[in-house]
Design a protein around this motif. Structure first.
Motif, PDB file in Angstrom:
ATOM      1  N   VAL B  39       0.969  -1.088  -0.184  1.00 19.57           N
ATOM      2  CA  VAL B  39      -0.047  -0.030   0.066  1.00 19.57           C
ATOM      3  C   VAL B  39       0.981   1.184  -0.014  1.00 19.57           C
ATOM      4  O   VAL B  39       0.810   2.109  -0.795  1.00 19.57           O
ATOM      5  CB  VAL B  39      -0.810   0.110   1.207  1.00 19.57           C
ATOM      6  CG1 VAL B  39      -1.662   1.298   1.318  1.00 19.57           C
ATOM      7  CG2 VAL B  39      -1.894  -1.154   1.094  1.00 19.57           C
ATOM      8  N   VAL B  40       1.969   1.268   0.975  1.00 17.78           N
ATOM      9  CA  VAL B  40       2.808   2.563   1.118  1.00 17.78           C
ATOM     10  C   VAL B  40       3.460   2.632  -0.227  1.00 17.78           C
ATOM     11  O   VAL B  40       3.532   3.956  -0.687  1.00 17.78           O
ATOM     12  CB  VAL B  40       3.766   2.316   2.084  1.00 17.78           C
ATOM     13  CG1 VAL B  40       5.017   2.807   2.085  1.00 17.78           C
ATOM     14  CG2 VAL B  40       2.821   2.538   3.689  1.00 17.78           C
ATOM     15  N   ILE B  41       4.166   1.633  -0.844  1.00 19.94           N
ATOM     16  CA  ILE B  41       4.802   2.018  -2.131  1.00 19.94           C
ATOM     17  C   ILE B  41       3.954   2.452  -3.299  1.00 19.94           C
ATOM     18  O   ILE B  41       4.155   3.577  -3.767  1.00 19.94           O
ATOM     19  CB  ILE B  41       5.515   0.621  -2.565  1.00 19.94           C
ATOM     20  CG1 ILE B  41       6.503  -0.068  -1.809  1.00 19.94           C
ATOM     21  CG2 ILE B  41       5.973   0.716  -4.073  1.00 19.94           C
ATOM     22  CD1 ILE B  41       7.229  -1.138  -2.175  1.00 19.94           C
ATOM     23  N   SER B  42       2.677   1.917  -3.415  1.00 19.78           N
ATOM     24  CA  SER B  42       1.807   2.314  -4.295  1.00 19.78           C
ATOM     25  C   SER B  42       1.152   3.747  -4.061  1.00 19.78           C
ATOM     26  O   SER B  42       1.234   4.649  -4.961  1.00 19.78           O
ATOM     27  CB  SER B  42       0.660   1.300  -4.512  1.00 19.78           C
ATOM     28  OG  SER B  42       0.840   0.049  -4.570  1.00 19.78           O
ATOM     29  N   LEU B  43       0.773   4.229  -2.872  1.00 20.91           N
ATOM     30  CA  LEU B  43       0.327   5.392  -2.560  1.00 20.91           C
ATOM     31  C   LEU B  43       1.503   6.510  -2.710  1.00 20.91           C
ATOM     32  O   LEU B  43       1.273   7.628  -3.237  1.00 20.91           O
ATOM     33  CB  LEU B  43      -0.330   5.571  -1.223  1.00 20.91           C
ATOM     34  CG  LEU B  43      -1.057   6.621  -0.967  1.00 20.91           C
ATOM     35  CD1 LEU B  43      -1.929   6.935  -1.842  1.00 20.91           C
ATOM     36  CD2 LEU B  43      -1.753   6.526   0.408  1.00 20.91           C
ATOM     37  N   VAL B  61      -8.693   7.077   0.329  1.00 20.41           N
ATOM     38  CA  VAL B  61      -8.583   5.679   0.384  1.00 20.41           C
ATOM     39  C   VAL B  61      -9.718   4.964   1.319  1.00 20.41           C
ATOM     40  O   VAL B  61     -10.153   5.666   2.132  1.00 20.41           O
ATOM     41  CB  VAL B  61      -7.173   5.613   1.573  1.00 20.41           C
ATOM     42  CG1 VAL B  61      -6.773   4.563   1.819  1.00 20.41           C
ATOM     43  CG2 VAL B  61      -5.950   6.514   0.922  1.00 20.41           C
ATOM     44  N   ASP B  62      -9.849   3.837   0.748  1.00 19.43           N
ATOM     45  CA  ASP B  62     -11.011   3.078   1.309  1.00 19.43           C
ATOM     46  C   ASP B  62     -10.553   1.790   1.865  1.00 19.43           C
ATOM     47  O   ASP B  62     -10.046   1.088   1.182  1.00 19.43           O
ATOM     48  CB  ASP B  62     -12.205   2.795   0.050  1.00 19.43           C
ATOM     49  CG  ASP B  62     -13.335   3.315   0.516  1.00 19.43           C
ATOM     50  OD1 ASP B  62     -14.058   3.062   1.476  1.00 19.43           O
ATOM     51  OD2 ASP B  62     -13.958   4.246  -0.180  1.00 19.43           O
ATOM     52  N   ILE B  63     -10.904   1.615   3.019  1.00 19.85           N
ATOM     53  CA  ILE B  63     -10.197   0.303   3.621  1.00 19.85           C
ATOM     54  C   ILE B  63     -11.573  -0.546   4.060  1.00 19.85           C
ATOM     55  O   ILE B  63     -12.287   0.008   4.998  1.00 19.85           O
ATOM     56  CB  ILE B  63      -9.291   0.693   4.930  1.00 19.85           C
ATOM     57  CG1 ILE B  63      -8.053   1.701   4.423  1.00 19.85           C
ATOM     58  CG2 ILE B  63      -8.698  -0.819   5.484  1.00 19.85           C
ATOM     59  CD1 ILE B  63      -7.589   2.079   5.698  1.00 19.85           C
ATOM     60  N   ASP B  64     -11.591  -1.616   3.730  1.00 19.67           N
ATOM     61  CA  ASP B  64     -12.508  -2.598   4.450  1.00 19.67           C
ATOM     62  C   ASP B  64     -11.973  -3.811   4.548  1.00 19.67           C
ATOM     63  O   ASP B  64     -10.741  -4.077   4.466  1.00 19.67           O
ATOM     64  CB  ASP B  64     -13.707  -2.686   3.121  1.00 19.67           C
ATOM     65  CG  ASP B  64     -13.314  -3.318   2.132  1.00 19.67           C
ATOM     66  OD1 ASP B  64     -12.614  -3.971   2.018  1.00 19.67           O
ATOM     67  OD2 ASP B  64     -14.179  -2.929   1.059  1.00 19.67           O
ATOM     68  N   ARG B 113       3.627  -3.396  -9.898  1.00 20.28           N
ATOM     69  CA  ARG B 113       4.506  -4.645  -9.323  1.00 20.28           C
ATOM     70  C   ARG B 113       3.550  -4.942  -7.919  1.00 20.28           C
ATOM     71  O   ARG B 113       3.584  -6.041  -7.346  1.00 20.28           O
ATOM     72  CB  ARG B 113       5.919  -4.333  -9.014  1.00 20.28           C
ATOM     73  CG  ARG B 113       6.575  -5.733  -9.088  1.00 20.28           C
ATOM     74  CD  ARG B 113       8.113  -5.236  -9.226  1.00 20.28           C
ATOM     75  NE  ARG B 113       8.580  -4.640 -10.588  1.00 20.28           N
ATOM     76  CZ  ARG B 113       9.180  -3.491 -10.462  1.00 20.28           C
ATOM     77  NH1 ARG B 113       9.685  -2.895  -9.138  1.00 20.28           N
ATOM     78  NH2 ARG B 113       9.646  -3.086 -11.816  1.00 20.28           N
ATOM     79  N   ASN B 114       3.039  -3.922  -7.118  1.00 21.51           N
ATOM     80  CA  ASN B 114       2.677  -4.060  -5.722  1.00 21.51           C
ATOM     81  C   ASN B 114       1.170  -3.881  -5.595  1.00 21.51           C
ATOM     82  O   ASN B 114       0.718  -4.388  -4.503  1.00 21.51           O
ATOM     83  CB  ASN B 114       3.322  -3.041  -5.061  1.00 21.51           C
ATOM     84  CG  ASN B 114       4.825  -3.293  -4.652  1.00 21.51           C
ATOM     85  OD1 ASN B 114       4.945  -4.025  -3.790  1.00 21.51           O
ATOM     86  ND2 ASN B 114       5.781  -2.417  -5.483  1.00 21.51           N
ATOM     87  N   CYS B 115       0.545  -3.857  -6.616  1.00 20.54           N
ATOM     88  CA  CYS B 115      -1.142  -3.925  -6.419  1.00 20.54           C
ATOM     89  C   CYS B 115      -1.707  -5.153  -7.141  1.00 20.54           C
ATOM     90  O   CYS B 115      -1.031  -5.806  -7.948  1.00 20.54           O
ATOM     91  CB  CYS B 115      -1.510  -2.705  -6.751  1.00 20.54           C
ATOM     92  SG  CYS B 115      -1.703  -2.416  -8.612  1.00 20.54           S
ATOM     93  N   GLU B 133      -6.076  -1.136  -6.117  1.00 16.71           N
ATOM     94  CA  GLU B 133      -6.695  -1.932  -5.238  1.00 16.71           C
ATOM     95  C   GLU B 133      -5.781  -2.822  -4.754  1.00 16.71           C
ATOM     96  O   GLU B 133      -4.801  -3.524  -5.607  1.00 16.71           O
ATOM     97  CB  GLU B 133      -7.831  -2.808  -5.932  1.00 16.71           C
ATOM     98  CG  GLU B 133      -8.572  -3.274  -4.676  1.00 16.71           C
ATOM     99  CD  GLU B 133      -9.896  -4.062  -5.106  1.00 16.71           C
ATOM    100  OE1 GLU B 133     -10.374  -3.909  -6.317  1.00 16.71           O
ATOM    101  OE2 GLU B 133     -10.482  -4.696  -4.359  1.00 16.71           O
ATOM    102  N   ILE B 134      -5.461  -2.874  -3.392  1.00 18.23           N
ATOM    103  CA  ILE B 134      -4.738  -4.188  -2.855  1.00 18.23           C
ATOM    104  C   ILE B 134      -5.451  -5.025  -1.980  1.00 18.23           C
ATOM    105  O   ILE B 134      -6.286  -4.360  -0.977  1.00 18.23           O
ATOM    106  CB  ILE B 134      -3.608  -3.250  -1.997  1.00 18.23           C
ATOM    107  CG1 ILE B 134      -2.587  -2.512  -3.220  1.00 18.23           C
ATOM    108  CG2 ILE B 134      -2.771  -4.176  -1.438  1.00 18.23           C
ATOM    109  CD1 ILE B 134      -1.613  -1.800  -2.926  1.00 18.23           C
TER     110      ILE B 134
END
Ligand SMILES: Nc1ncnc2c1ncn2[C@@H]1O[C@H](COP(=O)(O)OP(=O)(O)OP(=O)(O)O)[C@@H](O)[C@H]1O
Ligand SMILES: [Mg+2]
Lengths: 113, 144
Positions: B39-43, B61-64, B113-115, B133-134
Protein backbone atom coordinates in the motif's frame (compact mmCIF):
# COMPACT_ATOMS: atom_id res chain seq x y z
CA UNK A 1 24.12 -5.16 14.35
CA UNK A 2 22.72 -2.03 16.00
CA UNK A 3 23.05 1.41 14.47
CA UNK A 4 25.07 2.46 17.53
CA UNK A 5 27.69 -0.27 16.92
CA UNK A 6 27.80 0.34 13.19
CA UNK A 7 28.18 4.12 13.62
CA UNK A 8 31.15 3.56 15.92
CA UNK A 9 32.86 0.88 13.83
CA UNK A 10 32.46 2.79 10.57
CA UNK A 11 33.39 6.10 12.23
CA UNK A 12 30.28 7.80 10.87
CA UNK A 13 29.09 11.25 11.86
CA UNK A 14 25.72 11.18 13.59
CA UNK A 15 23.40 14.14 13.05
CA UNK A 16 20.53 12.81 15.13
CA UNK A 17 22.21 11.88 18.44
CA UNK A 18 20.67 8.85 20.06
CA UNK A 19 17.70 8.68 17.67
CA UNK A 20 17.07 5.10 16.60
CA UNK A 21 20.54 3.87 17.61
CA UNK A 22 19.20 0.69 19.18
CA UNK A 23 17.52 -0.39 15.96
CA UNK A 24 19.11 -3.28 14.10
CA UNK A 25 20.61 -3.04 10.62
CA UNK A 26 20.20 -6.25 8.64
CA UNK A 27 21.50 -5.16 5.25
CA UNK A 28 22.11 -2.19 3.03
CA UNK A 29 21.04 -0.53 -0.19
CA UNK A 30 22.96 2.02 -2.27
CA UNK A 31 21.00 4.25 -4.63
CA UNK A 32 20.31 7.88 -5.46
CA UNK A 33 17.07 7.10 -7.32
CA UNK A 34 14.16 7.40 -4.93
CA UNK A 35 11.73 5.09 -6.74
CA UNK A 36 14.46 2.47 -6.91
CA UNK A 37 14.86 2.58 -3.13
CA UNK A 38 11.09 2.67 -2.65
CA UNK A 39 10.63 -0.44 -4.77
CA UNK A 40 13.72 -2.48 -4.05
CA UNK A 41 15.15 -1.74 -0.61
CA UNK A 42 14.39 -4.28 2.10
CA UNK A 43 13.08 -3.49 5.57
CA UNK A 44 16.07 -3.15 7.95
CA UNK A 45 18.47 -1.89 5.26
CA UNK A 46 20.78 1.02 5.94
CA UNK A 47 20.46 3.38 2.95
CA UNK A 48 23.61 4.87 1.46
CA UNK A 49 23.00 7.89 -0.79
CA UNK A 50 24.26 11.27 -1.93
CA UNK A 51 20.71 12.69 -1.90
CA UNK A 52 20.14 15.13 0.92
CA UNK A 53 16.58 16.47 1.14
CA UNK A 54 13.37 15.87 3.10
CA UNK A 55 12.00 13.14 0.83
CA UNK A 56 14.75 10.69 1.76
CA UNK A 57 13.55 10.78 5.38
CA UNK A 58 9.97 10.11 4.25
CA UNK A 59 11.11 7.13 2.18
CA UNK A 60 13.25 5.67 4.97
CA UNK A 61 10.32 5.99 7.35
CA UNK A 62 7.76 4.52 4.94
CA UNK A 63 9.99 1.55 4.05
CA UNK A 64 11.27 0.90 7.59
CA UNK A 65 14.90 1.67 6.79
CA UNK A 66 16.41 2.44 10.21
CA UNK A 67 19.23 4.71 9.03
CA UNK A 68 20.54 6.78 6.14
CA UNK A 69 24.21 7.50 5.43
CA UNK A 70 24.71 10.66 3.38
CA UNK A 71 28.03 10.33 1.54
CA UNK A 72 30.62 12.78 0.14
CA UNK A 73 30.48 14.98 3.24
CA UNK A 74 27.15 16.60 2.35
CA UNK A 75 25.48 17.98 5.47
CA UNK A 76 21.72 17.60 5.97
CA UNK A 77 19.58 20.69 6.69
CA UNK A 78 18.17 21.43 10.15
CA UNK A 79 14.72 20.65 8.75
CA UNK A 80 15.90 17.20 7.65
CA UNK A 81 17.47 16.50 11.04
CA UNK A 82 14.27 17.53 12.79
CA UNK A 83 12.14 15.29 10.56
CA UNK A 84 14.55 12.37 11.00
CA UNK A 85 14.33 12.69 14.79
CA UNK A 86 10.51 12.82 14.61
CA UNK A 87 10.42 9.75 12.37
CA UNK A 88 13.07 7.94 14.47
CA UNK A 89 15.48 7.59 11.58
CA UNK A 90 19.21 7.77 12.35
CA UNK A 91 20.75 10.30 9.98
CA UNK A 92 24.45 9.59 9.50
CA UNK A 93 27.21 11.00 7.33
CA UNK A 94 30.68 10.35 5.99
CA UNK A 95 33.29 12.19 3.91
CA UNK A 96 33.79 8.99 1.89
CA UNK A 97 31.99 8.23 -1.37
CA UNK A 98 29.25 5.64 -1.86
CA UNK A 99 31.58 2.89 -3.15
CA UNK A 100 33.95 3.02 -0.19
CA UNK A 101 31.10 3.45 2.29
CA UNK A 102 29.24 0.45 0.89
CA UNK A 103 32.38 -1.69 1.02
CA UNK A 104 33.07 -0.68 4.58
CA UNK A 105 29.51 -1.34 5.77
CA UNK A 106 29.46 -4.68 3.92
CA UNK A 107 32.64 -5.76 5.69
CA UNK A 108 31.38 -4.70 9.10
CA UNK A 109 27.98 -6.40 8.67
CA UNK A 110 29.67 -9.59 7.45
CA UNK A 111 32.21 -9.66 10.28
CA UNK A 112 35.23 -8.95 8.09
CA UNK A 113 36.41 -5.97 10.06
CA UNK B 1 -13.35 3.55 6.54
CA UNK B 2 -12.74 6.37 4.06
CA UNK B 3 -9.84 8.78 4.25
CA UNK B 4 -9.28 11.90 2.19
CA UNK B 5 -6.10 13.83 1.48
CA UNK B 6 -4.94 16.43 -1.00
CA UNK B 7 -1.62 17.12 -2.70
CA UNK B 8 -0.33 20.05 -4.74
CA UNK B 9 1.92 20.08 -7.75
CA UNK B 10 5.49 20.98 -6.79
CA UNK B 11 4.93 20.36 -3.09
CA UNK B 12 7.59 17.70 -2.57
CA UNK B 13 7.91 18.50 1.11
CA UNK B 14 4.35 17.23 1.70
CA UNK B 15 4.59 14.28 -0.70
CA UNK B 16 4.41 11.17 1.45
CA UNK B 17 2.17 12.63 4.16
CA UNK B 18 -0.89 10.70 3.00
CA UNK B 19 1.15 7.48 2.70
CA UNK B 20 2.50 8.00 6.18
CA UNK B 21 -0.96 8.60 7.67
CA UNK B 22 -2.39 5.54 5.91
CA UNK B 23 0.54 3.43 7.09
CA UNK B 24 -0.16 4.28 10.75
CA UNK B 25 -3.84 3.50 10.34
CA UNK B 26 -3.14 0.13 8.71
CA UNK B 27 -0.72 -0.68 11.54
CA UNK B 28 -3.41 0.14 14.11
CA UNK B 29 -5.77 -2.17 12.21
CA UNK B 30 -3.17 -4.96 12.55
CA UNK B 31 -2.79 -5.38 8.81
CA UNK B 32 0.25 -7.53 7.98
CA UNK B 33 3.57 -5.87 7.07
CA UNK B 34 3.62 -7.22 3.52
CA UNK B 35 0.28 -5.64 2.70
CA UNK B 36 1.27 -2.37 4.38
CA UNK B 37 4.45 -2.30 2.30
CA UNK B 38 2.48 -2.74 -0.93
CA UNK B 39 0.00 0.00 0.00
CA UNK B 40 2.75 2.40 1.05
CA UNK B 41 4.81 1.90 -2.13
CA UNK B 42 1.75 2.33 -4.36
CA UNK B 43 0.37 5.39 -2.61
CA UNK B 44 3.74 7.11 -2.25
CA UNK B 45 4.53 6.76 -5.95
CA UNK B 46 1.08 8.09 -6.86
CA UNK B 47 1.47 11.03 -4.48
CA UNK B 48 4.89 11.93 -5.83
CA UNK B 49 3.58 11.75 -9.39
CA UNK B 50 1.03 14.45 -8.57
CA UNK B 51 3.78 16.58 -6.98
CA UNK B 52 6.15 16.00 -9.92
CA UNK B 53 3.84 16.03 -12.93
CA UNK B 54 0.43 17.57 -12.09
CA UNK B 55 -1.13 20.73 -10.61
CA UNK B 56 -3.47 19.56 -7.88
CA UNK B 57 -4.72 16.24 -6.67
CA UNK B 58 -7.04 14.49 -4.26
CA UNK B 59 -6.52 11.12 -2.65
CA UNK B 60 -9.31 8.88 -1.37
CA UNK B 61 -8.44 5.71 0.51
CA UNK B 62 -11.11 3.14 1.31
CA UNK B 63 -10.30 0.35 3.73
CA UNK B 64 -12.61 -2.58 4.37
CA UNK B 65 -12.24 -6.26 5.28
CA UNK B 66 -11.32 -7.29 1.78
CA UNK B 67 -9.03 -4.64 0.36
CA UNK B 68 -7.51 -1.18 0.37
CA UNK B 69 -8.82 0.89 -2.54
CA UNK B 70 -7.07 4.13 -3.46
CA UNK B 71 -8.18 6.77 -5.94
CA UNK B 72 -5.65 9.45 -6.85
CA UNK B 73 -7.24 12.09 -9.04
CA UNK B 74 -5.42 15.14 -10.37
CA UNK B 75 -5.88 18.11 -12.61
CA UNK B 76 -2.83 18.55 -14.78
CA UNK B 77 -1.31 17.75 -18.14
CA UNK B 78 -2.54 14.15 -18.18
CA UNK B 79 -0.69 11.20 -19.71
CA UNK B 80 -0.94 11.12 -23.52
CA UNK B 81 0.40 7.57 -23.91
CA UNK B 82 -0.30 5.41 -20.86
CA UNK B 83 1.37 2.30 -22.27
CA UNK B 84 4.58 4.27 -22.79
CA UNK B 85 4.34 5.84 -19.32
CA UNK B 86 4.12 2.35 -17.78
CA UNK B 87 7.50 1.35 -19.29
CA UNK B 88 10.31 1.23 -16.76
CA UNK B 89 12.72 4.08 -17.52
CA UNK B 90 10.25 6.33 -19.31
CA UNK B 91 10.07 9.74 -17.68
CA UNK B 92 9.27 13.32 -18.62
CA UNK B 93 10.45 14.66 -15.24
CA UNK B 94 12.17 18.05 -15.30
CA UNK B 95 15.90 18.41 -14.67
CA UNK B 96 15.10 19.89 -11.27
CA UNK B 97 12.97 16.90 -10.28
CA UNK B 98 15.64 14.49 -11.55
CA UNK B 99 18.27 16.19 -9.47
CA UNK B 100 16.28 15.22 -6.38
CA UNK B 101 16.47 11.58 -7.44
CA UNK B 102 12.98 11.36 -8.87
CA UNK B 103 12.39 10.75 -12.57
CA UNK B 104 13.82 7.25 -12.93
CA UNK B 105 10.59 6.20 -14.62
CA UNK B 106 10.05 3.54 -11.98
CA UNK B 107 7.04 4.91 -10.10
CA UNK B 108 4.20 3.51 -12.21
CA UNK B 109 6.02 0.15 -12.63
CA UNK B 110 6.43 0.05 -8.82
CA UNK B 111 2.68 0.57 -8.42
CA UNK B 112 1.90 -2.12 -11.00
CA UNK B 113 4.21 -4.60 -9.30
CA UNK B 114 2.74 -4.03 -5.84
CA UNK B 115 -0.99 -3.83 -6.42
CA UNK B 116 -3.64 -6.35 -7.41
CA UNK B 117 -5.57 -4.01 -9.65
CA UNK B 118 -4.48 -0.84 -11.43
CA UNK B 119 -6.60 1.30 -13.68
CA UNK B 120 -5.32 4.54 -15.19
CA UNK B 121 -7.64 6.99 -16.90
CA UNK B 122 -6.22 10.18 -18.31
CA UNK B 123 -7.39 13.01 -20.50
CA UNK B 124 -4.48 15.02 -21.94
CA UNK B 125 -4.76 18.65 -20.89
CA UNK B 126 -7.21 17.82 -18.09
CA UNK B 127 -5.83 15.29 -15.67
CA UNK B 128 -5.27 11.75 -14.53
CA UNK B 129 -7.12 9.30 -12.31
CA UNK B 130 -5.43 6.25 -10.82
CA UNK B 131 -7.51 3.48 -9.27
CA UNK B 132 -5.41 1.09 -7.21
CA UNK B 133 -6.67 -1.90 -5.28
CA UNK B 134 -4.66 -4.05 -2.90
CA UNK B 135 -6.26 -7.17 -1.46
CA UNK B 136 -5.72 -7.89 2.22
CA UNK B 137 -3.95 -11.02 3.38
CA UNK B 138 -2.70 -12.00 -0.05
CA UNK B 139 0.98 -12.81 0.06
CA UNK B 140 2.32 -11.50 -3.21
CA UNK B 141 6.07 -11.53 -3.73
CA UNK B 142 7.09 -8.07 -4.85
CA UNK B 143 10.73 -8.99 -5.38
CA UNK B 144 11.55 -9.90 -8.92
N1 LIG C 1 -0.21 12.23 -12.49
C1 LIG C 1 0.45 12.38 -13.64
N2 LIG C 1 0.19 13.42 -14.47
C2 LIG C 1 0.85 13.58 -15.63
N3 LIG C 1 1.82 12.73 -16.07
C3 LIG C 1 2.12 11.67 -15.29
C4 LIG C 1 1.47 11.44 -14.04
N4 LIG C 1 1.98 10.30 -13.50
C5 LIG C 1 2.89 9.86 -14.36
N5 LIG C 1 2.99 10.67 -15.44
C6 LIG C 1 3.85 10.49 -16.64
O1 LIG C 1 4.31 9.15 -16.67
C7 LIG C 1 5.75 9.12 -16.61
C8 LIG C 1 6.21 7.89 -15.85
O2 LIG C 1 5.79 7.96 -14.49
P1 LIG C 1 6.64 7.17 -13.37
O3 LIG C 1 6.05 7.45 -12.04
O4 LIG C 1 6.75 5.74 -13.80
O5 LIG C 1 8.09 7.81 -13.50
P2 LIG C 1 8.60 9.24 -13.03
O6 LIG C 1 7.60 9.87 -12.13
O7 LIG C 1 8.98 10.03 -14.23
O8 LIG C 1 9.92 8.86 -12.21
P3 LIG C 1 10.00 8.12 -10.78
O9 LIG C 1 8.61 7.70 -10.43
O10 LIG C 1 10.92 6.97 -10.97
O11 LIG C 1 10.53 9.15 -9.83
C9 LIG C 1 6.12 10.45 -15.98
O12 LIG C 1 7.44 10.85 -16.26
C10 LIG C 1 5.08 11.37 -16.61
O13 LIG C 1 5.41 11.68 -17.94
MG1 LIG D 1 6.85 8.78 -10.50
Amino acid sequence: MTIAELTKKAELTSYTGTTGIKKVVTGGYISDLLSDVMGRATQGDIWITMQSHLNIIAIASLRDLPAIIIVNGTKPSEEMIEKAINEEIALLGTEKGAFETGGMIWNILNGNS
Amino acid sequence: MTLNYSISGGDFASAGNASSAVKSILKQLNIDNGTIKRVVISLYEAEVNVAAHADNGTITVDIDNVSVKMVICDSGPGIPDIELAMKEGFSTASAEVREMGFGAGMGLPNIKRNCDLLNIKSIPGEGTELNIEILLNQAKPTER
